[in-house]
Every structure is written in structure tokens, then in C-alpha cells.
Design a protein around this motif. Structure first.
Motif, mmCIF file in Angstrom:
data_model
loop_
_atom_site.group_PDB
_atom_site.id
_atom_site.type_symbol
_atom_site.label_atom_id
_atom_site.label_comp_id
_atom_site.label_asym_id
_atom_site.label_seq_id
_atom_site.Cartn_x
_atom_site.Cartn_y
_atom_site.Cartn_z
ATOM 1 N N ASP A 16 -47.909 24.008 -44.453
ATOM 2 C CA ASP A 16 -49.276 24.461 -44.089
ATOM 3 C C ASP A 16 -50.422 23.901 -44.721
ATOM 4 O OD1 ASP A 16 -48.756 25.444 -46.497
ATOM 5 O OD2 ASP A 16 -49.474 27.708 -46.149
ATOM 6 N N THR A 17 -50.161 22.770 -45.788
ATOM 7 C CA THR A 17 -51.067 22.026 -46.394
ATOM 8 C C THR A 17 -50.900 20.475 -46.033
ATOM 9 O OG1 THR A 17 -49.897 21.759 -48.517
ATOM 10 C CG2 THR A 17 -51.199 23.725 -48.412
ATOM 11 N N MET A 18 -49.928 20.128 -45.748
ATOM 12 C CA MET A 18 -49.191 18.787 -45.753
ATOM 13 C C MET A 18 -49.553 18.188 -46.847
ATOM 14 S SD MET A 18 -51.043 17.499 -41.761
ATOM 15 C CE MET A 18 -52.841 17.985 -42.278
ATOM 16 N N GLY A 19 -49.920 18.890 -48.115
ATOM 17 C CA GLY A 19 -49.731 18.098 -49.413
ATOM 18 C C GLY A 19 -48.765 18.587 -50.306
ATOM 19 N N LEU A 20 -48.545 18.105 -51.329
ATOM 20 C CA LEU A 20 -47.319 18.195 -52.207
ATOM 21 C C LEU A 20 -47.066 19.563 -52.506
ATOM 22 C CD1 LEU A 20 -46.860 16.152 -55.323
ATOM 23 C CD2 LEU A 20 -46.428 18.414 -55.535
ATOM 24 N N SER A 21 -45.802 19.895 -52.538
ATOM 25 C CA SER A 21 -45.401 21.267 -52.411
ATOM 26 C C SER A 21 -45.268 21.798 -53.857
ATOM 27 C CB SER A 21 -44.215 21.582 -51.652
ATOM 28 O OG SER A 21 -43.558 22.583 -52.037
ATOM 29 N N PRO A 22 -45.937 22.800 -54.357
ATOM 30 C CA PRO A 22 -45.382 23.440 -55.651
ATOM 31 C C PRO A 22 -44.149 23.673 -55.835
ATOM 32 C CG PRO A 22 -47.149 24.648 -54.842
ATOM 33 C CD PRO A 22 -46.830 23.352 -53.918
ATOM 34 N N LYS A 23 -43.520 24.251 -54.931
ATOM 35 C CA LYS A 23 -42.021 24.763 -54.638
ATOM 36 C C LYS A 23 -41.222 23.269 -55.048
ATOM 37 C CE LYS A 23 -41.440 28.848 -52.223
ATOM 38 N NZ LYS A 23 -41.791 29.422 -50.826
ATOM 39 N N GLU A 67 -54.128 24.721 -57.267
ATOM 40 C CA GLU A 67 -53.839 25.562 -58.756
ATOM 41 C C GLU A 67 -52.482 25.620 -59.431
ATOM 42 O OE1 GLU A 67 -57.627 28.601 -58.516
ATOM 43 O OE2 GLU A 67 -55.968 28.910 -57.222
ATOM 44 N N LYS A 68 -51.564 25.878 -58.398
ATOM 45 C CA LYS A 68 -50.242 26.048 -58.635
ATOM 46 C C LYS A 68 -49.627 24.795 -59.348
ATOM 47 C CE LYS A 68 -46.578 28.613 -58.977
ATOM 48 N NZ LYS A 68 -46.535 29.680 -59.785
ATOM 49 N N ILE A 69 -49.941 23.759 -58.487
ATOM 50 C CA ILE A 69 -49.380 22.358 -59.227
ATOM 51 C C ILE A 69 -50.155 22.113 -60.534
ATOM 52 C CG2 ILE A 69 -49.684 19.798 -58.617
ATOM 53 C CD1 ILE A 69 -49.980 20.461 -55.581
ATOM 54 N N LYS A 70 -51.318 22.524 -60.662
ATOM 55 C CA LYS A 70 -51.899 22.226 -62.326
ATOM 56 C C LYS A 70 -51.219 22.897 -63.033
ATOM 57 C CE LYS A 70 -56.173 22.973 -64.659
ATOM 58 N NZ LYS A 70 -55.839 22.120 -65.744
ATOM 59 N N GLU A 71 -50.719 24.418 -62.758
ATOM 60 C CA GLU A 71 -49.782 25.208 -63.641
ATOM 61 C C GLU A 71 -48.672 24.614 -64.107
ATOM 62 O OE1 GLU A 71 -49.851 29.382 -62.087
ATOM 63 O OE2 GLU A 71 -47.941 29.577 -63.233
ATOM 64 N N ILE A 72 -48.162 24.109 -63.107
ATOM 65 C CA ILE A 72 -46.619 23.231 -63.203
ATOM 66 C C ILE A 72 -46.658 22.302 -64.096
ATOM 67 C CG2 ILE A 72 -44.805 22.437 -62.246
ATOM 68 C CD1 ILE A 72 -44.993 24.303 -59.670
ATOM 69 N N HIS A 108 -46.049 19.425 -69.495
ATOM 70 C CA HIS A 108 -46.872 18.234 -70.145
ATOM 71 C C HIS A 108 -46.892 17.171 -69.414
ATOM 72 C CE1 HIS A 108 -46.502 20.466 -73.902
ATOM 73 N NE2 HIS A 108 -45.187 20.879 -73.426
ATOM 74 N N ILE A 109 -47.117 17.178 -67.971
ATOM 75 C CA ILE A 109 -47.253 15.865 -67.149
ATOM 76 C C ILE A 109 -48.984 15.870 -66.860
ATOM 77 C CG2 ILE A 109 -46.915 15.536 -64.789
ATOM 78 C CD1 ILE A 109 -44.379 16.706 -65.214
ATOM 79 N N GLU A 110 -49.524 14.847 -66.995
ATOM 80 C CA GLU A 110 -50.905 14.833 -66.377
ATOM 81 C C GLU A 110 -51.224 14.873 -65.032
ATOM 82 O OE1 GLU A 110 -52.935 14.384 -68.842
ATOM 83 O OE2 GLU A 110 -52.354 13.053 -70.403
ATOM 84 N N LEU A 111 -52.251 15.362 -64.754
ATOM 85 C CA LEU A 111 -52.436 15.414 -63.303
ATOM 86 C C LEU A 111 -53.746 14.732 -62.797
ATOM 87 C CD1 LEU A 111 -52.133 17.329 -60.564
ATOM 88 C CD2 LEU A 111 -53.594 18.876 -61.537
ATOM 89 N N ILE A 112 -53.340 13.995 -61.717
ATOM 90 C CA ILE A 112 -54.516 12.990 -61.251
ATOM 91 C C ILE A 112 -54.361 13.597 -59.732
ATOM 92 C CG2 ILE A 112 -55.328 10.744 -60.518
ATOM 93 C CD1 ILE A 112 -53.225 9.769 -62.831
ATOM 94 N N GLU A 113 -55.611 13.933 -58.985
ATOM 95 C CA GLU A 113 -55.811 14.237 -57.635
ATOM 96 C C GLU A 113 -56.237 13.122 -56.844
ATOM 97 O OE1 GLU A 113 -58.354 17.725 -58.849
ATOM 98 O OE2 GLU A 113 -57.976 18.010 -56.542
ATOM 99 N N ASP A 114 -55.370 12.621 -56.016
ATOM 100 C CA ASP A 114 -55.716 11.745 -54.877
ATOM 101 C C ASP A 114 -56.589 12.507 -53.969
ATOM 102 O OD1 ASP A 114 -56.479 10.000 -52.570
ATOM 103 O OD2 ASP A 114 -54.339 9.064 -52.679
#
Ligand SMILES: *Cc1c(COP(=O)(O)O)cnc(C)c1O
Length: 328
Positions: free
Chosen positions: A70-77, A119-124, A129-135
Motif C-alpha cells: 500500500d506504499t510501494m516503499g520499503l517495508s518496516p516489517k 516514521e516506523k523505518i526511522k524508529e527501527i 544504529h543505522i543511518e537513515l537517508i531518504e531517497d
């Protein structure tokens, strides 16, 4: 400089650093956050090739996790289950205990301007300790909970390529709330030249990635029109939705709390066969329609990269079509 100030203001971040294109901007982000040779960078297989190419420019290894339907984007699950099975934290750093490599960054993409579950991806990512960059290359003007896409991660990238919602001919921008990273981005994107009235001093390897002024001038003019572009895109999306839903065809729509730019309008057909017929018939009639990208895991240079089950990505790959979406 003026374009950067206006962009930061529009997007709601402290700093914006403009680059020659979005692909180089992603490469620069990976360098800025310390991604090194042989590090792993988690991303999605359903994206434009630029995301994955940028990872390889940093000599890092893409790891593909699944997307949400439902987002076509990376799945936090999918991200969580990959990390549950593979990650190990040592000295505040995340390692893949099967490959022994460091998992340094996560690079989700906001497909066609629609927000992934950022938001969920950021939390995980934070937990591991993984850096988050958004494309957010496709997401100029898109918001989730009133916050512009690209401003959730430590760094975000938006593209101004000719086909994107607003353009500078070619171009991209890094957006961030971290002043130090912005300063460093500008430094490295201008050959790492140390400021001096006449000396040529360079303190590290640099790049010629800074957007030329001519392109920035075009960007300033485009920015004035952005709200009109967005209104037209959203109106067009509504018209398509009405039309296709009457035929019983599913259109891809924004979720609650989301304000999408509807960069490319999207329909989801029932099968690969239906997709084939739809593409043939529309293109024969002179209506330009396109399938979604082939999965990165199918490309010869990425087929051996680590990956999870990609059930959702494979489902979408066989059924998703983009329909004409330009603002007239
Ligand atoms: C357009 C795009 C890019 C790269 O932007 P360029 O400015 O064309 O280099 C990166 N990622 C995605 C998902 C894109 O659609």
C-alpha cells in the motif's frame, strides 16, 4: 545560494545543498555519513536504478528488503525481520553476522511521490544504529503528517531532473537539519577546496557536484510555480480515480495523513497478462503508458546482492502501470 535558502524554507529544514543531479546527491549523502567500501546499505528492489547505482559508487553493497503493497516503499516489517535474523550490535555499530560486514545505512525511497512508512523505518534504524537517508527524488511537494518527505532522515535527497515535478534541467538537493553535514556537503561537492583568497588547498578527496548557477536560476522560477503544478497533479489524480474506479480498475491513492504530489499516476492491474495487453493497446493508440521498473535484483550487476523474500515487490512489478501525468 538563494535557491538553497528558498528550498530549505519550502521544505522546512535548516539547510539545503544543491547538486548537479539526484544520483550524485545520494552518493554524497552516503559519503557524508561514513559509508565505506564493503559496508551494507539496506534499500528496496522496487526503485529507479539511480538509488542502487549511488550505493555502488560508494563501493557499498546494496541489501534488498521487501516493499509494502500500500506504499510501494520499503517495508518496516521486512526491514525488522531482516535485522532480527541478521543484525548484531557491537560498539554501537550494526553488523550483519552472516557476512561480517557493517550495516551502515538504510535508504528507503518514496515511490512516485507517495510516502513510505518513514516514521516506523526511522524508529527501527535508530534502534539498530543505522543511518537513515531518504531517497525523496520523486517527492518534491509531498508531505506526511505535514512534514515534507526527505526531512525525516538525517539526510534526504530530492531530484530536479527534467522528468520530475519541478526541474532545473538537471539537478538535485540534499536537505538536512544538521548544519555540520550541510557544511561538509558543500565542501566536498566543490572539490574540498579550503577557503582562501588565492591558494589552492584541498583537504580531502572532493567532487565537482555543485549545481551551476544557471540551473539554480531556473529552479527559482520553477519553485514559484510549484504550488500550481501540485494542484494540477492532484486534480488530475482525482479525475483518473473517478474514471478508472468506474471501470473497476484500482488506482494507487495516498494514505491517511499523507499529501502526495502524485508525480506519476498509477493503476494496478490484475495480472502480468492484463498488463501486457494494456501496455500494447494504449501505446498503439498513442497514449504513453509505462510499466513500473524491473526489480533491481533482476539486473546482472545486482542479482547476487543479499535479499529477503520480495513477494510484494514481485507482485507490484507484474501489475503496476504509470499513465500520462504531465501538468498541462
Ligand atoms: C530521478 C530519481 C533519482 C535520481 O535523480 P537524477 O536527478 O535523475 O539523478 C534517484 N532516485 C529515484 C527514485 C528517482 O526517481
Amino acid at each position: 545560494d538563494e535557491f538553497e535558502i528558498k528550498l530549505a524554507e519550502y521544505i522546512g529544514v535548516k539547510r539545503a545543498v544543491v547538486c548537479v543531479n539526484g544520483t550524485n546527491a545520494i552518493h554524497l549523502c552516503l559519503k557524508l555519513l561514513g559509508v565505506e567500501s564493503n559496508d551494507e546499505v539496506i534499500t528496496q528492489p522496487l526503485t529507479f536504478i539511480a538509488t542502487t547505482n549511488a550505493i555502488t559508487y560508494a563501493n557499498a553493497i546494496p541489501v534488498f528488503v521487501d516493499v509494502d503493497l500500500d506504499t510501494m516503499g520499503l517495508s518496516p516489517k521486512s526491514l525488522q525481520s531482516f535485522l532480527d535474523a541478521n543484525a548484531e550490535i557491537k560498539n554501537n555499530m550494526c553488523y550483519n553476522k552472516n557476512t561480517g560486514r557493517r550495516i551502515k545505512a538504510c535508504l528507503p525511497m518514496h515511490t512516485f511521490g507517495h510516502a513510505c512508512r518513514i516514521e516506523k523505518i526511522k524508529e527501527i534504524s535508530d534502534n539498530y544504529h543505522i543511518e537513515l537517508i531518504e531517497d525523496a527524488a520523486e517527492a518534491m511537494g509531498s508531505h506526511y503528517k505535514s512534514k515534507h518527505l526527505g526531512s525525516y532522515g538525517k539526510l534526504g535527497v530530492i531530484s530536479f531532473n527534467g522528468n520530475k515535478i519541478m526541474t532545473t534541467g538537471g539537478g538535485g538537493v540534499i536537505v538536512t537539519d544538521y548544519e555540520e553535514l550541510a557544511k561538509k556537503a558543500k565542501h566536498i561537492s566543490t572539490q574540498s577546496k579550503v577557503h582562501h583568497a588565492w591558494e589552492y588547498n584541498h583537504d580531502q578527496i572532493g567532487y565537482n557536484y555543485r549545481m551551476p548557477n544557471l540551473n539554480a536560476a531556473l529552479g527559482l522560477a520553477q519553485l514559484e510555480q510549484l504550488n500550481t503544478f501540485l494542484e494540477k497533479k492532484r486534480d488530475l489524480a482525482k479525475e483518473y480515480q473517478k474514471f478508472f474506479n468506474k471501470q473497476g480498475i484500482q488506482t494507487f491513492e495516498e494514505r491517511e495523513s499523507e499529501q502526495s504530489n502524485y508525480w506519476l499516476n498509477t493503476i494496478i492491474l490484475n495480472s502480468l497478462e492484463e498488463r501486457k495487453i494494456f501496455l500494447e493497446e494504449t501505446n498503439r493508440a498513442g497514449v504513453m503508458t509505462r510499466p513500473i521498473w524491473q526489480l533491481m535484483t533482476k539486473m546482472p550487476m545486482f542479482q547476487d546482492c543479499p535479499k529477503t523474500s520480495l513477494k510484494n515487490a514481485e507482485f507490484l512489478e507484474e501489475r503496476v502501470i504509470n499513465i500520462p501525468s504531465s501538468v498541462k
